[in-house]
Design a protein around this motif. Structure first.
Motif, PDB file in Angstrom:
ATOM      1  N   ILE A  33      -7.528  -6.518  38.846  1.00  9.36           N
ATOM      2  CA  ILE A  33      -6.113  -6.571  39.182  1.00  9.36           C
ATOM      3  C   ILE A  33      -5.309  -6.108  37.976  1.00  9.36           C
ATOM      4  O   ILE A  33      -5.760  -6.197  36.841  1.00  9.36           O
ATOM      5  CB  ILE A  33      -5.662  -7.995  39.595  1.00  9.36           C
ATOM      6  CG1 ILE A  33      -5.958  -9.000  38.489  1.00  9.36           C
ATOM      7  CG2 ILE A  33      -6.291  -8.415  40.906  1.00  9.36           C
ATOM      8  CD1 ILE A  33      -5.416 -10.379  38.756  1.00  9.36           C
ATOM      9  N   TYR A  34      -4.113  -5.594  38.258  1.00  9.57           N
ATOM     10  CA  TYR A  34      -3.232  -5.169  37.186  1.00  9.57           C
ATOM     11  C   TYR A  34      -2.511  -6.372  36.594  1.00  9.57           C
ATOM     12  O   TYR A  34      -2.568  -7.475  37.131  1.00  9.57           O
ATOM     13  CB  TYR A  34      -2.217  -4.148  37.696  1.00  9.57           C
ATOM     14  CG  TYR A  34      -2.837  -2.814  38.029  1.00  9.57           C
ATOM     15  CD1 TYR A  34      -3.314  -1.989  37.029  1.00  9.57           C
ATOM     16  CD2 TYR A  34      -2.930  -2.380  39.339  1.00  9.57           C
ATOM     17  CE1 TYR A  34      -3.878  -0.766  37.317  1.00  9.57           C
ATOM     18  CE2 TYR A  34      -3.489  -1.155  39.643  1.00  9.57           C
ATOM     19  CZ  TYR A  34      -3.964  -0.352  38.625  1.00  9.57           C
ATOM     20  OH  TYR A  34      -4.528   0.859  38.917  1.00  9.57           O
ATOM     21  N   GLU A  35      -1.798  -6.148  35.510  1.00  6.08           N
ATOM     22  CA  GLU A  35      -1.106  -7.227  34.814  1.00  6.08           C
ATOM     23  C   GLU A  35      -0.079  -7.917  35.715  1.00  6.08           C
ATOM     24  O   GLU A  35       0.135  -9.118  35.626  1.00  6.08           O
ATOM     25  CB  GLU A  35      -0.417  -6.673  33.576  1.00  6.08           C
ATOM     26  CG  GLU A  35       0.129  -7.720  32.661  1.00  6.08           C
ATOM     27  CD  GLU A  35       0.664  -7.138  31.372  1.00  6.08           C
ATOM     28  OE1 GLU A  35       1.017  -7.927  30.495  1.00  6.08           O
ATOM     29  OE2 GLU A  35       0.740  -5.904  31.240  1.00  6.08           O
ATOM     30  N   ASP A  36       0.532  -7.154  36.630  1.00  7.81           N
ATOM     31  CA  ASP A  36       1.540  -7.749  37.509  1.00  7.81           C
ATOM     32  C   ASP A  36       0.929  -8.501  38.700  1.00  7.81           C
ATOM     33  O   ASP A  36       1.655  -9.056  39.522  1.00  7.81           O
ATOM     34  CB  ASP A  36       2.519  -6.686  38.001  1.00  7.81           C
ATOM     35  CG  ASP A  36       1.852  -5.605  38.840  1.00  7.81           C
ATOM     36  OD1 ASP A  36       0.611  -5.655  39.014  1.00  7.81           O
ATOM     37  OD2 ASP A  36       2.573  -4.710  39.321  1.00  7.81           O
ATOM     38  N   GLY A  37      -0.393  -8.505  38.820  1.00  4.18           N
ATOM     39  CA  GLY A  37      -1.062  -9.273  39.865  1.00  4.18           C
ATOM     40  C   GLY A  37      -1.489  -8.462  41.073  1.00  4.18           C
ATOM     41  O   GLY A  37      -2.150  -8.992  41.963  1.00  4.18           O
ATOM     42  N   THR A  38      -1.130  -7.181  41.140  1.00  7.41           N
ATOM     43  CA  THR A  38      -1.544  -6.363  42.277  1.00  7.41           C
ATOM     44  C   THR A  38      -2.974  -5.879  42.064  1.00  7.41           C
ATOM     45  O   THR A  38      -3.355  -5.525  40.949  1.00  7.41           O
ATOM     46  CB  THR A  38      -0.619  -5.138  42.452  1.00  7.41           C
ATOM     47  OG1 THR A  38      -0.657  -4.365  41.247  1.00  7.41           O
ATOM     48  CG2 THR A  38       0.797  -5.568  42.744  1.00  7.41           C
ATOM     49  N   PRO A  39      -3.781  -5.880  43.125  1.00  3.31           N
ATOM     50  CA  PRO A  39      -5.167  -5.410  42.969  1.00  3.31           C
ATOM     51  C   PRO A  39      -5.203  -3.898  42.773  1.00  3.31           C
ATOM     52  O   PRO A  39      -4.294  -3.182  43.175  1.00  3.31           O
ATOM     53  CB  PRO A  39      -5.834  -5.812  44.283  1.00  3.31           C
ATOM     54  CG  PRO A  39      -4.724  -5.988  45.253  1.00  3.31           C
ATOM     55  CD  PRO A  39      -3.502  -6.356  44.470  1.00  3.31           C
ATOM     56  N   PRO A  74     -11.663  -5.828  31.473  1.00  2.00           N
ATOM     57  CA  PRO A  74     -10.518  -6.613  30.981  1.00  2.00           C
ATOM     58  C   PRO A  74      -9.361  -5.754  30.480  1.00  2.00           C
ATOM     59  O   PRO A  74      -8.217  -6.187  30.454  1.00  2.00           O
ATOM     60  CB  PRO A  74     -11.118  -7.444  29.833  1.00  2.00           C
ATOM     61  CG  PRO A  74     -12.538  -7.580  30.191  1.00  2.00           C
ATOM     62  CD  PRO A  74     -12.906  -6.283  30.854  1.00  2.00           C
ATOM     63  N   ARG A  75      -9.646  -4.505  30.117  1.00  2.11           N
ATOM     64  CA  ARG A  75      -8.579  -3.615  29.659  1.00  2.11           C
ATOM     65  C   ARG A  75      -7.638  -3.204  30.771  1.00  2.11           C
ATOM     66  O   ARG A  75      -6.529  -2.761  30.511  1.00  2.11           O
ATOM     67  CB  ARG A  75      -9.176  -2.369  29.019  1.00  2.11           C
ATOM     68  CG  ARG A  75      -9.826  -2.672  27.707  1.00  2.11           C
ATOM     69  CD  ARG A  75     -10.363  -1.432  27.102  1.00  2.11           C
ATOM     70  NE  ARG A  75     -11.022  -1.774  25.851  1.00  2.11           N
ATOM     71  CZ  ARG A  75     -11.118  -0.966  24.845  1.00  2.11           C
ATOM     72  NH1 ARG A  75     -10.618   0.241  24.922  1.00  2.11           N
ATOM     73  NH2 ARG A  75     -11.727  -1.342  23.752  1.00  2.11           N
ATOM     74  N   ILE A  76      -8.050  -3.326  32.022  1.00  2.00           N
ATOM     75  CA  ILE A  76      -7.165  -2.979  33.136  1.00  2.00           C
ATOM     76  C   ILE A  76      -5.911  -3.844  33.071  1.00  2.00           C
ATOM     77  O   ILE A  76      -4.800  -3.354  33.262  1.00  2.00           O
ATOM     78  CB  ILE A  76      -7.888  -3.162  34.491  1.00  2.00           C
ATOM     79  CG1 ILE A  76      -9.029  -2.147  34.609  1.00  2.00           C
ATOM     80  CG2 ILE A  76      -6.918  -3.008  35.647  1.00  2.00           C
ATOM     81  CD1 ILE A  76      -9.910  -2.370  35.821  1.00  2.00           C
TER      82      ILE A  76
END
Length: 132
Positions: free
Chosen positions: A27-33, A81-83
């Motif tokens: 998932i991205y930092e904003d919570g979207t997959p 984890p870098r995503i």
């Protein structure tokens, strides 16, 4: 009673699939997959890295070997984890860097924290306990 009886027993190392929560990384930092196209890019970068290493080491392409297990561990410990922190491009660059890092992975893996995914250089001591 000797000293051995007072020692705490070491925990058995966890299996690769049990060490990290797979869905938490995708998932991205904003919570979207991540989208299917982004996942395909990650899968293609991993496949290319695997082929480069297999060719260099003269392993039969497509057959399982220890470097494939190491790559799986690297992708979960370092690349995915870098995503969340630096974005998809950073994760793809990390996977493309795998052929150069592969010979050193047994030493590098001891310097990546399982909890916070922080890394230290080979000149630094191993992580024993993380506060993260």
């Amino acid at each position: 009673m000797g000293k051995k009886s007072r020692r705490q027993k070491q925990q058995e190392p966890k299996e690769l699939g049990e060490r990290w929560d797979a869905m938490a990384f995708l998932i991205y930092e904003d919570g979207t997959p991540i989208s299917d196209d982004d996942f395909k890019q990650l899968r293609e970068a991993k496949r290319q890295a695997m082929v480069v290493v297999d060719t260099r080491c003269r392993y039969p392409i497509g057959k399982d070997n220890i470097t494939h297990d190491w790559l799986d561990e690297y992708q979960w410990a370092v690349a995915f984890p870098r995503i969340q922190t630096k974005g998809l491009d950073s994760a793809i660059r990390a996977l493309k860097r795998w052929p150069r890092l592969q010979p050193y992975w047994p030493r590098l893996r001891r310097r990546v924290c399982d909890h916070c995914h922080a890394q230290v250089a080979l000149s630094e001591p191993r992580y024993l306990v993380c506060g993260g």
